[in-house]
Design a protein around this motif. Structure first.
Motif, short mmCIF file in Angstrom:
data_model
loop_
_atom_site.label_atom_id
_atom_site.label_comp_id
_atom_site.label_asym_id
_atom_site.label_seq_id
_atom_site.Cartn_x
_atom_site.Cartn_y
_atom_site.Cartn_z
N PHE A 1 0.83 -1.20 0.00
CA PHE A 1 0.00 0.00 0.00
C PHE A 1 0.87 1.25 0.00
O PHE A 1 1.87 1.31 0.67
CB PHE A 1 -0.96 -0.03 1.19
CG PHE A 1 -2.11 -0.97 0.98
CD1 PHE A 1 -1.89 -2.33 0.92
CD2 PHE A 1 -3.39 -0.50 0.78
CE1 PHE A 1 -2.93 -3.22 0.69
CE2 PHE A 1 -4.44 -1.37 0.55
CZ PHE A 1 -4.21 -2.74 0.50
N PRO A 2 0.45 2.25 -0.76
CA PRO A 2 1.28 3.45 -0.92
C PRO A 2 1.26 4.36 0.30
O PRO A 2 0.37 4.29 1.14
CB PRO A 2 0.64 4.15 -2.12
CG PRO A 2 -0.79 3.72 -2.08
CD PRO A 2 -0.78 2.31 -1.56
N VAL A 3 2.27 5.24 0.36
CA VAL A 3 2.37 6.24 1.42
C VAL A 3 1.97 7.60 0.85
O VAL A 3 2.57 8.08 -0.11
CB VAL A 3 3.81 6.32 1.96
CG1 VAL A 3 3.92 7.39 3.05
CG2 VAL A 3 4.27 4.96 2.49
N VAL A 4 0.93 8.20 1.43
CA VAL A 4 0.51 9.54 1.04
C VAL A 4 1.12 10.53 2.03
O VAL A 4 0.87 10.44 3.23
CB VAL A 4 -1.03 9.66 1.05
CG1 VAL A 4 -1.46 11.11 0.80
CG2 VAL A 4 -1.65 8.74 0.00
N GLY A 5 1.92 11.46 1.52
CA GLY A 5 2.50 12.49 2.37
C GLY A 5 1.64 13.73 2.34
O GLY A 5 1.36 14.29 1.28
N MET A 6 1.19 14.16 3.52
CA MET A 6 0.31 15.34 3.62
C MET A 6 1.09 16.48 4.26
O MET A 6 1.58 16.34 5.38
CB MET A 6 -0.91 14.97 4.46
CG MET A 6 -1.81 16.10 4.90
SD MET A 6 -2.71 16.94 3.56
CE MET A 6 -4.03 15.76 3.21
N VAL A 7 1.20 17.59 3.56
CA VAL A 7 1.88 18.76 4.11
C VAL A 7 0.85 19.66 4.78
O VAL A 7 -0.06 20.17 4.13
CB VAL A 7 2.62 19.54 3.00
CG1 VAL A 7 3.27 20.80 3.58
CG2 VAL A 7 3.65 18.65 2.32
N GLY A 8 1.01 19.84 6.09
CA GLY A 8 0.08 20.68 6.84
C GLY A 8 -0.76 19.86 7.78
O GLY A 8 -1.30 18.82 7.38
N GLY A 9 -0.88 20.30 9.03
CA GLY A 9 -1.53 19.50 10.06
C GLY A 9 -2.89 20.00 10.50
O GLY A 9 -3.34 19.70 11.61
N GLY A 10 -3.58 20.74 9.66
CA GLY A 10 -4.88 21.29 10.02
C GLY A 10 -6.00 20.28 9.93
O GLY A 10 -5.77 19.08 9.74
N GLN A 11 -7.23 20.78 10.04
CA GLN A 11 -8.38 19.88 10.06
C GLN A 11 -8.60 19.17 8.73
O GLN A 11 -9.14 18.07 8.70
CB GLN A 11 -9.66 20.61 10.47
CG GLN A 11 -10.14 21.70 9.53
CD GLN A 11 -9.71 23.07 10.01
OE1 GLN A 11 -8.66 23.23 10.65
NE2 GLN A 11 -10.51 24.08 9.72
N LEU A 12 -8.14 19.77 7.62
CA LEU A 12 -8.33 19.09 6.33
C LEU A 12 -7.45 17.85 6.28
O LEU A 12 -7.86 16.80 5.79
CB LEU A 12 -8.01 20.04 5.18
CG LEU A 12 -8.87 21.30 5.13
CD1 LEU A 12 -8.43 22.21 3.99
CD2 LEU A 12 -10.35 20.97 5.02
#
Lengths: 409, 409
Positions: free
Chosen positions: B33-44
């Motif tokens: 399974f792939p790794v999704v990198g999310m920049v930013g730690g807000g509610q979205l």
């Protein structure tokens, strides 16, 4: 759904009415949300965390390894052995309530946590009925809940005696502790076949082999306040002793029998003082009765359909119950919802199967658990819903089969 | 919904068809399974993680602090500054794709990540249209998308000239970068009032003050393959420049205008090569036109209703899009869904308000973000759905007001 005692609070006059939660004093600043401690890092913990995120609660996990299903997706994870009391105690510090992914925590440890002042939900006196089938049967007998004919047996000769007391063999034998998904269960045709169950040194329960037309499950959730909600009774289809398909609601189920099953589950939850989710696995007999097969006191495979098929999922309601919050509406959102488990097959790469499954059915709901694929292991489930049961069933079975690799087109 | 090119794969003959994903070789064992990198730690980011859990993907977060909304609920968190290229590069290592909670990552950093071979979705050439209102307006003009009359202005005198070119004051002034939720936006009645926007040293965009009857939003999701789905057009009600209420679908919206808005958003997504979620904020004018107000290239407040109101939520579809998976069905599950934001008020203890809100409305869906309560700050939202719009609106507004503390009974 019963109404909640908190339904009619007084007016607020500049200050919240007098229900300041006890944990408020423990937090500096304005963070007033409770910490739910979950023992066990399996998929039930994973999905409970998922359901807890929107509630803004803090979720703390005690997991065997960092690779466990829930440990992959939770921020606050303690790696440790739930069988060790000091580990449990250290974990419970800072939790407002403790609940469970499984039923294996020793009763005496739960009592020790309670003595430390940590609410344990469900509590040890309730949980023992899901841990020990002998205790469960005795208690259900005492409160008049219909069960298969049963008694504790001492050796293979005693099994033969039990058979002779009723309609003879086959007889179902179960170790009173430690069984799940068909493990710890034997169906024997003679005293000679009955030696295995006694080898573990655990008491063995004998039960009549029920002549059932199908298996049902009645799922209810109960809070410490005594509020309780009942999900519609579902049909549960097993393959090799493992849950394969769940249909919500159970098709062609007589309304009176459905209500009887819901009432039976609500009554068990009340009499056993269950807090949280209770699954009551049932046999529907050929002569139109319902008998209790097993109890589980945690979110249950027979309730996974509720994630996409009910207004409030079993996981959301379990969290609400253990926090003594008013429970959410358990009613279905669709005419039919079908859940099919995804078992491990010969193809370890399930992700690449997403392409076909998602393109074929844009309404499909996939729930994977982050577990390594091993043949026969539950690694996920799919939910489908709609108005046409045949279509809903076909879509769920196709997706689960394609993910497993038993369907290739 | 368009069909996906992957819809008709060939048969498999003992092996998965030839779509073995490139990351498969990077993982030992069977974890594919792939790794999704999310920049930013807000509610979205928090809600995207919630939507990603059932897909079994790995979610890695770059967050400013461990207390950020998403950092509280994600396992794999890197604390760091997204404005620092080396931090971004280090974070991106091991990610299969990078996506965003906000639009503030500098374009040159995104280009550097792409040069390193990391897919960035949406890409820098698309994202710049959500970062720079000047670039956005020029591009929308070029592709023939109707916008309010506008041009870049150089000083207060130029603002007066802009006003004189049209219907005069009032004029709307916006810094081309850095604004959100009404920040970086001024409505001025004269050249004398127009000094403030120029103080930041950022180019200023002047726009006519549109005579609109209401605001709408068209939300679409697009994948690298070019598949795209459109959510029903919603009505978005603002209070003090901040989104307050969203009604899905927009009530009494002419069918032709609704289709026009969906097509417009799909066309923008295609022309700008957007990957992931695109929100197009629109003015519905008194004379029956629709004009583009703003673009956002990430899950958006006007799409939060989809978490409980659509077959596939905007967050689930954003994840699917950035992974180039077939998109899920965006259609509504209920006749009406209403979202109302929960803003911070004078009561920091929102948790105690759950008791009343949940008991009053067992169908209520609460989504809290784990953020400290500060007056006016978005700390959560509620969703309600049903057949009667008045009832659905009342329930959502009551719950949001009670949580905030402006309703006390």
């Amino acid at each position: 759904m019963n109404s909640h005692p908190g339904k009619q609070p007084g007016k607020r006059t500049g200050e919240r009415r007098g229900i300041r939660p006890p944990w408020l004093d423990r937090y500096p600043g304005v963070v007033t949300f409770p910490v739910v401690g979950m023992v066990g890092g399996g998929q039930l913990a994973r999905m409970t965390h998922e359901a807890g995120i929107p509630l803004g609660i803090r979720f703390k996990l005690l997991s065997d390894t960092p690779q466990d299903s829930a440990a992959q997706v939770v921020s606050d994870v303690v790696i440790g052995d739930y069988r060790d009391l000091e580990t449990l105690r250290e974990f419970a510090r800072g939790c407002d309530v403790i609940t469970f992914d499984h039923e294996h925590v020793p009763t005496e440890h739960l009592r020790a946590l309670e003595a430390d002042g940590i609410p344990v939900r469900p509590g040890p006196d309730a949980l023992v009925h899901a841990q020990d089938k002998g205790v469960m049967r005795a208690r259900l007998d005492a409160i008049g809940v219909p069960c298969p004919r049963h008694r504790i047996v001492s050796d293979p000769e005693d099994v033969a005696a039990f058979a002779a007391e009723g309609d003879g063999f086959p007889v179902v034998l179960k170790t009173v502790r430690g069984g799940y998904d068909g493990k710890g269960v034997w169906v024997v045709d003679s005293a000679e076949e009955a030696a295995d169950p006694f080898r573990a040194g655990v008491p063995v329960l004998a039960e009549e082999k029920v002549d059932y037309v199908r298996e049902l499950a009645a799922n209810v959730v109960r809070s410490p306040h005594g509020q309780a909600v009942a999900y519609p009774v579902v049909e549960s289809q097993q393959v090799n002793g493992v849950c394969d398909t769940v249909i919500a609601p159970a098709p062609d189920l007589d309304r009176t029998l459905a209500l009887k099953a819901e009432e039976l589950a609500l009554n068990i939850a009340k009499e056993l003082d269950v807090v949280g989710h209770l699954a009551v696995e049932l046999f529907q007999t050929r002569d139109g009765r319902i008998l209790v097969n097993e109890l589980a006191m945690r979110p249950h495979n027979s309730g996974h359909w509720s994630m996409d098929g009910a207004i409030t999922s079993q996981f959301a309601n379990h969290v609400r119950a253990v926090l003594d919050l008013p429970l959410g509406d358990p009613r279905p959102r669709a005419k039919w919802t079908v859940m099919v488990n995804v078992l491990g097959g010969d193809f370890p790469d399930m992700y690449s199967a997403y392409l076909h499954c998602m393109a074929r059915d844009p309404k499909l709901k996939i729930h994977m658990y982050g577990k390594d694929v091993k043949p026969g292991r539950k690694v996920g489930h799919v939910n489908t819903y709609g108005d046409d049961l045949d279509d809903v069933l076909e879509r769920a079975r196709h997706a689960a089969g394609y993910l497993r690799g038993t369907i290739t087109e």
